[in-house]
Design a protein around this motif. Structure first.
Motif, PDB file in Angstrom:
ATOM      1  N   ILE A  45       0.843  -1.200   0.000  1.00 18.02           N
ATOM      2  CA  ILE A  45       0.000   0.000   0.000  1.00 18.02           C
ATOM      3  C   ILE A  45       0.876   1.248   0.000  1.00 18.02           C
ATOM      4  CG2 ILE A  45      -1.773   1.290   1.223  1.00 18.02           C
ATOM      5  CD1 ILE A  45      -2.759  -1.298  -0.034  1.00 18.02           C
ATOM      6  N   GLU A  46       1.929   1.235   0.806  1.00 17.95           N
ATOM      7  CA  GLU A  46       2.831   2.387   0.836  1.00 17.95           C
ATOM      8  C   GLU A  46       3.554   2.549  -0.501  1.00 17.95           C
ATOM      9  OE1 GLU A  46       5.510   2.119   4.104  1.00 17.95           O
ATOM     10  OE2 GLU A  46       3.935   2.279   5.631  1.00 17.95           O
ATOM     11  N   PHE A  47       4.024   1.421  -1.058  1.00 13.52           N
ATOM     12  CA  PHE A  47       4.772   1.505  -2.320  1.00 13.52           C
ATOM     13  C   PHE A  47       3.882   2.008  -3.449  1.00 13.52           C
ATOM     14  CE2 PHE A  47       5.964  -0.195  -6.427  1.00 13.52           C
ATOM     15  CZ  PHE A  47       7.259   0.292  -6.550  1.00 13.52           C
ATOM     16  N   TRP A  48       2.740   1.344  -3.661  1.00 15.84           N
ATOM     17  CA  TRP A  48       1.876   1.752  -4.760  1.00 15.84           C
ATOM     18  C   TRP A  48       1.197   3.092  -4.468  1.00 15.84           C
ATOM     19  CZ3 TRP A  48       2.944  -0.003  -9.168  1.00 15.84           C
ATOM     20  CH2 TRP A  48       3.347  -1.322  -9.360  1.00 15.84           C
ATOM     21  N   GLY A  49       0.984   3.388  -3.175  1.00 13.53           N
ATOM     22  CA  GLY A  49       0.429   4.688  -2.828  1.00 13.53           C
ATOM     23  C   GLY A  49       1.330   5.817  -3.291  1.00 13.53           C
ATOM     24  N   ARG A  50       2.622   5.682  -3.024  1.00 14.76           N
ATOM     25  CA  ARG A  50       3.593   6.689  -3.491  1.00 14.76           C
ATOM     26  C   ARG A  50       3.628   6.715  -5.019  1.00 14.76           C
ATOM     27  NH1 ARG A  50       6.785  11.256  -2.460  1.00 14.76           N
ATOM     28  NH2 ARG A  50       8.648  11.157  -3.743  1.00 14.76           N
ATOM     29  N   SER A  51       3.626   5.538  -5.637  1.00 16.33           N
ATOM     30  CA  SER A  51       3.681   5.464  -7.098  1.00 16.33           C
ATOM     31  C   SER A  51       2.499   6.189  -7.729  1.00 16.33           C
ATOM     32  CB  SER A  51       3.698   4.000  -7.551  1.00 16.33           C
ATOM     33  OG  SER A  51       4.812   3.310  -7.040  1.00 16.33           O
ATOM     34  N   PHE A  52       1.297   5.930  -7.220  1.00 18.92           N
ATOM     35  CA  PHE A  52       0.108   6.573  -7.767  1.00 18.92           C
ATOM     36  C   PHE A  52       0.110   8.071  -7.503  1.00 18.92           C
ATOM     37  CE2 PHE A  52      -2.085   2.370  -7.970  1.00 18.92           C
ATOM     38  CZ  PHE A  52      -2.489   2.466  -9.289  1.00 18.92           C
ATOM     39  N   GLU A  53       0.582   8.474  -6.333  1.00 20.70           N
ATOM     40  CA  GLU A  53       0.606   9.913  -6.023  1.00 20.70           C
ATOM     41  C   GLU A  53       1.471  10.653  -7.048  1.00 20.70           C
ATOM     42  OE1 GLU A  53      -0.516  12.509  -2.441  1.00 20.70           O
ATOM     43  OE2 GLU A  53      -1.213  10.636  -3.278  1.00 20.70           O
ATOM     44  N   VAL A  54       2.670  10.119  -7.282  1.00 24.57           N
ATOM     45  CA  VAL A  54       3.557  10.732  -8.271  1.00 24.57           C
ATOM     46  C   VAL A  54       2.922  10.672  -9.660  1.00 24.57           C
ATOM     47  CG1 VAL A  54       5.811  10.559  -9.409  1.00 24.57           C
ATOM     48  CG2 VAL A  54       5.638  10.266  -6.926  1.00 24.57           C
ATOM     49  N   ALA A  55       2.255   9.561  -9.976  1.00 25.70           N
ATOM     50  CA  ALA A  55       1.614   9.405 -11.286  1.00 25.70           C
ATOM     51  C   ALA A  55       0.533  10.459 -11.502  1.00 25.70           C
ATOM     52  CB  ALA A  55       1.027   8.006 -11.423  1.00 25.70           C
ATOM     53  N   PHE A  56      -0.305  10.686 -10.493  1.00 26.92           N
ATOM     54  CA  PHE A  56      -1.380  11.671 -10.632  1.00 26.92           C
ATOM     55  C   PHE A  56      -0.820  13.085 -10.774  1.00 26.92           C
ATOM     56  CE2 PHE A  56      -4.346   8.543  -8.467  1.00 26.92           C
ATOM     57  CZ  PHE A  56      -5.119   8.347  -9.589  1.00 26.92           C
ATOM     58  N   PHE A  57       0.202  13.402  -9.979  1.00 24.78           N
ATOM     59  CA  PHE A  57       0.811  14.732 -10.079  1.00 24.78           C
ATOM     60  C   PHE A  57       1.483  14.901 -11.444  1.00 24.78           C
ATOM     61  CE2 PHE A  57      -0.211  15.269  -5.766  1.00 24.78           C
ATOM     62  CZ  PHE A  57       0.131  16.545  -5.332  1.00 24.78           C
ATOM     63  N   ALA A  58       2.212  13.865 -11.889  1.00 25.37           N
ATOM     64  CA  ALA A  58       2.897  13.940 -13.178  1.00 25.37           C
ATOM     65  C   ALA A  58       1.895  14.062 -14.322  1.00 25.37           C
ATOM     66  CB  ALA A  58       3.785  12.713 -13.376  1.00 25.37           C
ATOM     67  N   GLN A  59       0.785  13.379 -14.204  1.00 23.26           N
ATOM     68  CA  GLN A  59      -0.271  13.469 -15.221  1.00 23.26           C
ATOM     69  C   GLN A  59      -0.771  14.908 -15.356  1.00 23.26           C
ATOM     70  OE1 GLN A  59      -3.864  11.495 -14.087  1.00 23.26           O
ATOM     71  NE2 GLN A  59      -4.848  11.733 -16.069  1.00 23.26           N
ATOM     72  N   GLU A  60      -1.030  15.545 -14.220  1.00 27.44           N
ATOM     73  CA  GLU A  60      -1.547  16.915 -14.247  1.00 27.44           C
ATOM     74  C   GLU A  60      -0.506  17.895 -14.778  1.00 27.44           C
ATOM     75  OE1 GLU A  60      -4.359  19.858 -13.977  1.00 27.44           O
ATOM     76  OE2 GLU A  60      -4.626  17.695 -13.735  1.00 27.44           O
ATOM     77  N   LEU A  61       0.741  17.743 -14.359  1.00 30.28           N
ATOM     78  CA  LEU A  61       1.788  18.638 -14.848  1.00 30.28           C
ATOM     79  C   LEU A  61       2.004  18.453 -16.346  1.00 30.28           C
ATOM     80  CD1 LEU A  61       4.497  18.437 -12.014  1.00 30.28           C
ATOM     81  CD2 LEU A  61       2.634  20.080 -12.284  1.00 30.28           C
ATOM     82  N   ALA A  62       1.997  17.199 -16.809  1.00 35.40           N
ATOM     83  CA  ALA A  62       2.190  16.934 -18.238  1.00 35.40           C
ATOM     84  C   ALA A  62       1.073  17.571 -19.061  1.00 35.40           C
ATOM     85  CB  ALA A  62       2.251  15.428 -18.486  1.00 35.40           C
ATOM     86  N   LYS A  63      -0.149  17.415 -18.586  1.00 30.00           N
ATOM     87  CA  LYS A  63      -1.294  17.982 -19.304  1.00 30.00           C
ATOM     88  C   LYS A  63      -1.158  19.491 -19.439  1.00 30.00           C
ATOM     89  CE  LYS A  63      -5.209  17.966 -17.130  1.00 30.00           C
ATOM     90  NZ  LYS A  63      -6.465  17.471 -16.517  1.00 30.00           N
ATOM     91  N   ARG A  64      -0.748  20.149 -18.366  1.00 34.10           N
ATOM     92  CA  ARG A  64      -0.637  21.606 -18.386  1.00 34.10           C
ATOM     93  C   ARG A  64       0.602  22.093 -19.138  1.00 34.10           C
ATOM     94  NH1 ARG A  64      -3.644  24.620 -14.453  1.00 34.10           N
ATOM     95  NH2 ARG A  64      -5.265  23.326 -13.532  1.00 34.10           N
ATOM     96  N   ALA A  65       1.564  21.195 -19.317  1.00 40.02           N
ATOM     97  CA  ALA A  65       2.748  21.538 -20.113  1.00 40.02           C
ATOM     98  C   ALA A  65       2.560  21.163 -21.578  1.00 40.02           C
ATOM     99  CB  ALA A  65       3.975  20.826 -19.550  1.00 40.02           C
ATOM    100  N   LYS A  66       1.309  20.753 -21.931  1.00 38.64           N
ATOM    101  CA  LYS A  66       0.966  20.360 -23.303  1.00 38.64           C
ATOM    102  C   LYS A  66       1.754  19.129 -23.757  1.00 38.64           C
ATOM    103  CE  LYS A  66      -0.520  25.023 -24.607  1.00 38.64           C
ATOM    104  NZ  LYS A  66      -1.908  24.729 -24.217  1.00 38.64           N
ATOM    105  N   LEU A  67       1.983  18.227 -22.810  1.00 38.35           N
ATOM    106  CA  LEU A  67       2.571  16.927 -23.107  1.00 38.35           C
ATOM    107  C   LEU A  67       1.475  15.875 -22.966  1.00 38.35           C
ATOM    108  CD1 LEU A  67       5.835  17.317 -20.998  1.00 38.35           C
ATOM    109  CD2 LEU A  67       5.663  17.431 -23.494  1.00 38.35           C
ATOM    110  N   ARG A  68       1.794  14.634 -23.285  1.00 37.58           N
ATOM    111  CA  ARG A  68       0.814  13.562 -23.171  1.00 37.58           C
ATOM    112  C   ARG A  68       0.568  13.243 -21.695  1.00 37.58           C
ATOM    113  NH1 ARG A  68      -0.116   9.857 -27.723  1.00 37.58           N
ATOM    114  NH2 ARG A  68      -0.840   8.471 -26.057  1.00 37.58           N
ATOM    115  N   ALA A  69      -0.666  13.418 -21.267  1.00 37.72           N
ATOM    116  CA  ALA A  69      -1.000  13.168 -19.868  1.00 37.72           C
ATOM    117  C   ALA A  69      -0.855  11.694 -19.520  1.00 37.72           C
ATOM    118  CB  ALA A  69      -2.427  13.638 -19.577  1.00 37.72           C
ATOM    119  N   ASP A  70      -1.202  10.785 -20.450  1.00 37.37           N
ATOM    120  CA  ASP A  70      -1.113   9.359 -20.142  1.00 37.37           C
ATOM    121  C   ASP A  70       0.337   8.904 -20.014  1.00 37.37           C
ATOM    122  OD1 ASP A  70      -0.685   9.790 -22.836  1.00 37.37           O
ATOM    123  OD2 ASP A  70      -1.844   8.062 -23.520  1.00 37.37           O
TER     124      ASP A  70
END
Length: 274
Positions: free
Chosen positions: A103-128
């Motif tokens: 839970i801790e490992f994947w929790g951290r992984s998902f947290e970074v994934a969600f933040f990276a998704q949002e930053l990528a989208k706003r930087a006009k990169l591929r969110a996925d």
């Protein structure tokens, strides 16, 4: 154990079952028809169950429970479904070694994934791509724990006393987690820009030259680890300073509130994977 030795020990890396490999190929195909994607997801009972659990979580759920993959595709839309399928496929294919809290490992992984998704989208990169790069960013640590358990225990003990993880891994093991993650992503046939993003996630200067996703993941981790309390205006100003320092241009409007809503989202998603 450098990159060459990792490749020579490729049989120790997690292998993607053909069905999951085909599924990820479909997910990464911009022209895939959603009916075909739903059919491929439905062929794997474990992936289907995980996708439905996450689709019905607070973050993705709607007014009533989603009961089938076909319905998830229709109601959630292409981008969320692709993210859920990617998350389910990857988490199903990677073993969490004894002593690591999943839970801790994947929790951290998902947290970074969600933040990276949002930053990528706003930087006009591929969110996925930002999401997947964030999800895989620390998988190298799991693989080193599996491939070199004794040395990895030494690394963990020293890091707990303040040692630098990357430098210690290079000294004791001969490689670093980011390089191992990149090697796995290349073996799994992810895009070159995603592979390079993983490889240079801790070096934003080189990441800028090789893959913007490395910088995105670097900043996602930095922001999560230093997220401040305070009014939205102060957090927006703090974010603007960070992006200016690292030369990232993106839309700041409403970003602080969006990122605030993502804090804690990783653990929620990790719980759904269990």
């Amino acid at each position: 154990m450098g990159s060459a030795e990792i490749i020579s020990r490729i049989d120790q890396l997690p292998r993607l079952p053909k069905a999951i490999s085909d599924l990820l190929d479909a997910v990464n195909d911009d022209n895939v028809e959603m009916e075909l994607l739903a059919k491929k997801v439905s062929c794997d009972a474990l992936i289907s169950a995980k996708v439905l659990r996450m689709a019905n979580s607070a973050r993705f759920g709607r007014s009533r429970e989603i009961g089938s993959i076909d319905e998830a595709v229709i109601r959630l839309g292409q981008q969320p479904v692709k993210i859920l399928v990617t998350a389910s496929a990857i988490s199903s294919s990677i073993k969490v070694p004894a002593g690591v809290n999943p839970i801790e490992f994947w929790g951290r992984s998902f947290e970074v994934a969600f933040f990276a998704q949002e930053l990528a989208k706003r930087a006009k990169l591929r969110a996925d791509t930002g999401f997947t790069c964030g999800l895989l960013h620390n998988v190298g640590e799991l693989l080193l724990a599996l491939m070199e358990p004794a040395k990895w225990q030494q690394v963990q003990a020293a890091v707990a006393q303040g040692a630098d993880l990357r430098q210690l891994c290079l000294h004791l093991i001969g490689t670093e987690p980011a390089e191992v993650a990149a090697t796995l992503a290349a073996e799994w046939r992810f895009s070159d820009e995603l592979v390079e993003g993983l490889r240079y996630q801790n070096n934003p200067v080189l990441a800028e030259k090789r893959s913007p996703y490395g910088k995105i993941v670097f900043l996602a981790k930095l922001i999560i680890d230093n997220w401040p309390a305070g009014p939205e205006q102060e957090r927006t100003s703090w974010l603007a300073q960070i992006f200016d320092e690292y030369g990232l241009r993106l839309q700041l409007d409403g970003l602080a509130l969006k990122l605030e809503s993502l804090v804690g989202s990783g653990e929620e998603m990790a719980q759904q994977l269990g």
